[in-house]
Motif scaffolding. Structure first.
Motif, mmCIF file in Angstrom:
data_model
loop_
_atom_site.group_PDB
_atom_site.id
_atom_site.type_symbol
_atom_site.label_atom_id
_atom_site.label_comp_id
_atom_site.label_asym_id
_atom_site.label_seq_id
_atom_site.Cartn_x
_atom_site.Cartn_y
_atom_site.Cartn_z
ATOM 1 N N ALA A 11 0.825 -1.215 0.000
ATOM 2 C CA ALA A 11 0.000 0.000 0.000
ATOM 3 C C ALA A 11 0.859 1.264 0.000
ATOM 4 O O ALA A 11 0.336 2.365 -0.130
ATOM 5 C CB ALA A 11 -0.929 0.006 1.203
ATOM 6 N N TYR A 12 2.182 1.106 0.158
ATOM 7 C CA TYR A 12 3.086 2.242 0.120
ATOM 8 C C TYR A 12 3.472 2.535 -1.332
ATOM 9 O O TYR A 12 3.325 1.682 -2.203
ATOM 10 C CB TYR A 12 4.355 1.970 0.927
ATOM 11 C CG TYR A 12 4.132 1.711 2.401
ATOM 12 C CD1 TYR A 12 2.898 1.955 2.998
ATOM 13 C CD2 TYR A 12 5.155 1.208 3.206
ATOM 14 C CE1 TYR A 12 2.699 1.710 4.348
ATOM 15 C CE2 TYR A 12 4.971 0.971 4.555
ATOM 16 C CZ TYR A 12 3.740 1.218 5.118
ATOM 17 O OH TYR A 12 3.550 0.971 6.445
ATOM 18 N N ALA A 13 3.965 3.736 -1.558
ATOM 19 C CA ALA A 13 4.315 4.145 -2.927
ATOM 20 C C ALA A 13 5.751 4.633 -3.001
ATOM 21 O O ALA A 13 6.222 5.364 -2.120
ATOM 22 C CB ALA A 13 3.374 5.237 -3.414
ATOM 23 N N ILE A 14 6.450 4.214 -4.043
ATOM 24 C CA ILE A 14 7.735 4.808 -4.430
ATOM 25 C C ILE A 14 7.599 5.123 -5.913
ATOM 26 O O ILE A 14 7.796 4.252 -6.767
ATOM 27 C CB ILE A 14 8.914 3.851 -4.164
ATOM 28 C CG1 ILE A 14 9.016 3.546 -2.671
ATOM 29 C CG2 ILE A 14 10.224 4.471 -4.668
ATOM 30 C CD1 ILE A 14 10.185 2.645 -2.299
ATOM 31 N N PRO A 15 7.225 6.346 -6.250
ATOM 32 C CA PRO A 15 6.901 6.689 -7.644
ATOM 33 C C PRO A 15 8.098 6.697 -8.586
ATOM 34 O O PRO A 15 7.927 6.522 -9.791
ATOM 35 C CB PRO A 15 6.272 8.082 -7.530
ATOM 36 C CG PRO A 15 6.767 8.631 -6.237
ATOM 37 C CD PRO A 15 6.954 7.468 -5.333
ATOM 38 N N ASP A 16 9.292 6.911 -8.054
ATOM 39 C CA ASP A 16 10.473 6.928 -8.916
ATOM 40 C C ASP A 16 10.852 5.488 -9.270
ATOM 41 O O ASP A 16 11.244 4.714 -8.384
ATOM 42 C CB ASP A 16 11.628 7.617 -8.188
ATOM 43 C CG ASP A 16 12.848 7.796 -9.070
ATOM 44 O OD1 ASP A 16 13.334 6.781 -9.610
ATOM 45 O OD2 ASP A 16 13.331 8.933 -9.222
ATOM 46 N N PRO A 17 10.765 5.097 -10.554
ATOM 47 C CA PRO A 17 11.039 3.700 -10.942
ATOM 48 C C PRO A 17 12.442 3.237 -10.556
ATOM 49 O O PRO A 17 12.621 2.101 -10.105
ATOM 50 C CB PRO A 17 10.864 3.714 -12.464
ATOM 51 C CG PRO A 17 10.005 4.907 -12.745
ATOM 52 C CD PRO A 17 10.373 5.919 -11.712
ATOM 53 N N GLU A 18 13.414 4.099 -10.717
ATOM 54 C CA GLU A 18 14.791 3.718 -10.405
ATOM 55 C C GLU A 18 14.971 3.479 -8.915
ATOM 56 O O GLU A 18 15.630 2.508 -8.497
ATOM 57 C CB GLU A 18 15.752 4.807 -10.892
ATOM 58 C CG GLU A 18 17.218 4.429 -10.778
ATOM 59 C CD GLU A 18 18.139 5.471 -11.393
ATOM 60 O OE1 GLU A 18 19.286 5.557 -10.955
ATOM 61 O OE2 GLU A 18 17.688 6.190 -12.308
ATOM 62 N N LEU A 19 14.387 4.347 -8.104
ATOM 63 C CA LEU A 19 14.471 4.176 -6.654
ATOM 64 C C LEU A 19 13.719 2.919 -6.222
ATOM 65 O O LEU A 19 14.200 2.161 -5.372
ATOM 66 C CB LEU A 19 13.900 5.404 -5.949
ATOM 67 C CG LEU A 19 13.885 5.352 -4.414
ATOM 68 C CD1 LEU A 19 15.312 5.258 -3.875
ATOM 69 C CD2 LEU A 19 13.177 6.577 -3.843
ATOM 70 N N ARG A 20 12.545 2.721 -6.779
ATOM 71 C CA ARG A 20 11.758 1.524 -6.444
ATOM 72 C C ARG A 20 12.546 0.255 -6.761
ATOM 73 O O ARG A 20 12.600 -0.677 -5.950
ATOM 74 C CB ARG A 20 10.439 1.531 -7.218
ATOM 75 C CG ARG A 20 9.587 0.291 -6.996
ATOM 76 C CD ARG A 20 8.264 0.379 -7.751
ATOM 77 N NE ARG A 20 7.497 -0.836 -7.565
ATOM 78 C CZ ARG A 20 7.559 -1.887 -8.380
ATOM 79 N NH1 ARG A 20 8.357 -1.865 -9.436
ATOM 80 N NH2 ARG A 20 6.837 -2.957 -8.141
ATOM 81 N N ASN A 21 13.163 0.214 -7.929
ATOM 82 C CA ASN A 21 13.949 -0.952 -8.312
ATOM 83 C C ASN A 21 15.120 -1.169 -7.358
ATOM 84 O O ASN A 21 15.453 -2.317 -7.018
ATOM 85 C CB ASN A 21 14.469 -0.806 -9.740
ATOM 86 C CG ASN A 21 13.355 -0.894 -10.772
ATOM 87 O OD1 ASN A 21 12.299 -1.466 -10.504
ATOM 88 N ND2 ASN A 21 13.588 -0.332 -11.949
ATOM 89 N N GLN A 22 15.734 -0.071 -6.927
ATOM 90 C CA GLN A 22 16.861 -0.179 -6.003
ATOM 91 C C GLN A 22 16.420 -0.736 -4.658
ATOM 92 O O GLN A 22 17.079 -1.626 -4.095
ATOM 93 C CB GLN A 22 17.513 1.194 -5.808
ATOM 94 C CG GLN A 22 18.694 1.162 -4.836
ATOM 95 C CD GLN A 22 19.287 2.548 -4.599
ATOM 96 O OE1 GLN A 22 18.894 3.526 -5.256
ATOM 97 N NE2 GLN A 22 20.215 2.643 -3.666
#
Length: 453
Positions: free
Chosen positions: A390-401
């Motif tokens: 339910a949390y969000a990390i909108p930056d794809p690069e950060l999310r992948n990291q």
């Protein structure tokens, strides 16, 4: 504009009237009818532009694009008409005294209308939030770059004083300076009734963060105006209310850049980000779950870091600022990894080595311990996964990291633990305790922080 023949005839007529006192016995002052006619012409020509200002400018808001102000067109046409009128009067009125008197009367009414439109626009800007009144910098830039020199030259050549216009531009400057203070007060959260109300439920980038960085980027568009204004109020002056009577307008020079102006611009932007960090930390305390607070700070610090690495802000901030926010991002990444500590602890294998040899047979206590570890891991993983999807990390690069860091720890540890015990007889019902294989575990971790979640 009349034809060259008509201009010649008008000039001859004006000269005759001006010199006919000996012939007709009295002087004829024709400057008033001249001014009345020319003034009406100027006003009729400029009135549509004046009307367009009121109908468009106040609705621009944060979507305002540089150069789109109707007032800029109005200002440009006004200056061109004043120059044209001065040139026309020189051809018609040979007497300098009469020419000056006529021009004052001719330009007066259209000047008053122009100033009135400008004052109304300034009044609108004062009522708007700083982010929606950015057009005042556009007005100031247009005047300083394209208009002031021409109007000053006209004033000197034709002995004309445009005091009302000077006062208008001083009010524009005051409004621009006030926006710096309003901006800093907004970042400090002093305009919010409750600083923790406006936080998202998923920990994404806060509106204050995006608004702050967008405003800073937009200010850079008018850097040549912003730097002299910052010099005017001095280092830290943006933290104090601006009073028009304390501004030395005659000392403000908009002619090019300076090392002092560049240094103050950088200091202003650094101060803004420092205050933003303080406000973000305050807002993060509004989250009841520490991990969500960590994700919130991670998202916001990462957003700031991305922005200061990109044009146009990368031309302002130095390496120290980038390093600072890089460390803040790293700190939150490390803090986030701590949220997986309960899972990691349940995968710690204490039955591998006993007395220097691998233990193949499990005692009853060992079997119960393995059962508890699988059971507790499943419970902890399910809870973390349920919560964090339910949390969000909108930056794809950060999310992948973030996901990669989690998988690099959890998946190998779980794989070793699973490989060690799934072939043993720690239970007669393995499916009760072994809920995941390695592939399923990895797939589930991949679904963390999905935008659609």
């Amino acid at each position: 504009m009349p034809s060259s023949t008509a201009m010649k005839q008008l000039s001859q007529l004006a000269t005759y009237i001006a010199t006919s006192v000996t012939e007709i016995g009295y002087a004829v002052d024709f400057t008033k009818p001249y001014a009345d006619i020319r003034s009406v012409y100027m006003q009729k020509s400029l009135t549509p532009l004046s009307q367009s200002v009121q109908s468009s400018e106040k609705h621009k808001g944060i979507s305002y694009e540089k150069g789109s102000s109707e007032f800029l067109k109005y200002m440009e046409c006004f200056v061109k008409m004043v120059k044209s009128e001065c040139s026309f009067s020189r051809k018609i009125l040979g007497n300098a005294t009469q020419r000056t008197a006529a021009l004052r009367s001719t330009i007066g009414p259209p000047l008053a209308e122009f100033v009135a439109a400008g004052r109304q626009l300034v009044a609108i800007a004062k009522r708007l939030p700083y982010s929606e009144s950015i057009f005042v910098f556009d007005i100031l830039e247009k005047y300083e770059r394209d208009c002031q020199a021409s109007l000053d030259a006209i004033g000197q050549e034709y002995d004309l004083e445009m005091k009302e216009l000077t006062e208008l531009m001083q009010s524009v400057i005051t409004t621009a300076l006030k926006s710096f203070y309003d901006f800093m007060e907004d970042i400090k959260g002093k305009r919010e009734a409750n600083s923790i109300v406006n936080i998202s439920v998923d920990g994404t980038v806060n509106e204050m963060t995006s608004n702050t960085l967008n405003y800073l980027k937009r200010l850079i568009l008018w850097r040549d105006m912003v730097e002299p204004l910052l010099i005017c109020i001095g280092d830290g002056g943006w933290n104090q209310p601006v009073m028009s009577q304390s501004i030395s307008f005659d000392k403000i020079s908009f002619g090019g850049s300076s090392s002092l102006g560049a240094a103050l611009l950088q200091k202003f932007l650094v101060d803004a980000l420092d205050q933003l960090c303080i406000s973000l930390q305050t807002k993060s305390r509004g989250y009841k779950k520490p991990t969500l607070a960590t994700v919130f700070l991670l998202n916001n610090y990462n957003y700031i870091l991305r922005q200061i690495r990109s044009p146009p802000l990368n031309a302002i901030f130095d390496e120290n600022t980038e390093v600072k926010f890089g460390k803040l991002v790293k700190k939150q990444l490390d803090a986030y990894q701590e949220s997986w500590k309960p899972c990691v602890e349940n995968l710690m294998d204490v039955t591998y080595v006993r007395g220097g040899t691998i233990k193949n047979a499990l005692s009853g206590a060992d079997r119960q311990m393995v059962k508890d570890k699988f059971k507790n891991f499943n419970m902890e993983f399910d809870e973390i996964w349920r919560t964090q999807t339910a949390y969000a990390i909108p930056d794809p690069e950060l999310r992948n990291q973030v996901i990669r860091d989690v998988k690099n720890v959890i998946v190998p540890m779980y794989g070793r633990f699973l490989d060690k015990y799934q072939s043993t007889e720690f239970t007669k019902n393995p499916s009760k305790y072994i809920k995941y294989d390695k592939e399923k575990l990895e797939r589930m971790i991949n679904h963390l922080f999905e935008p659609s979640a």
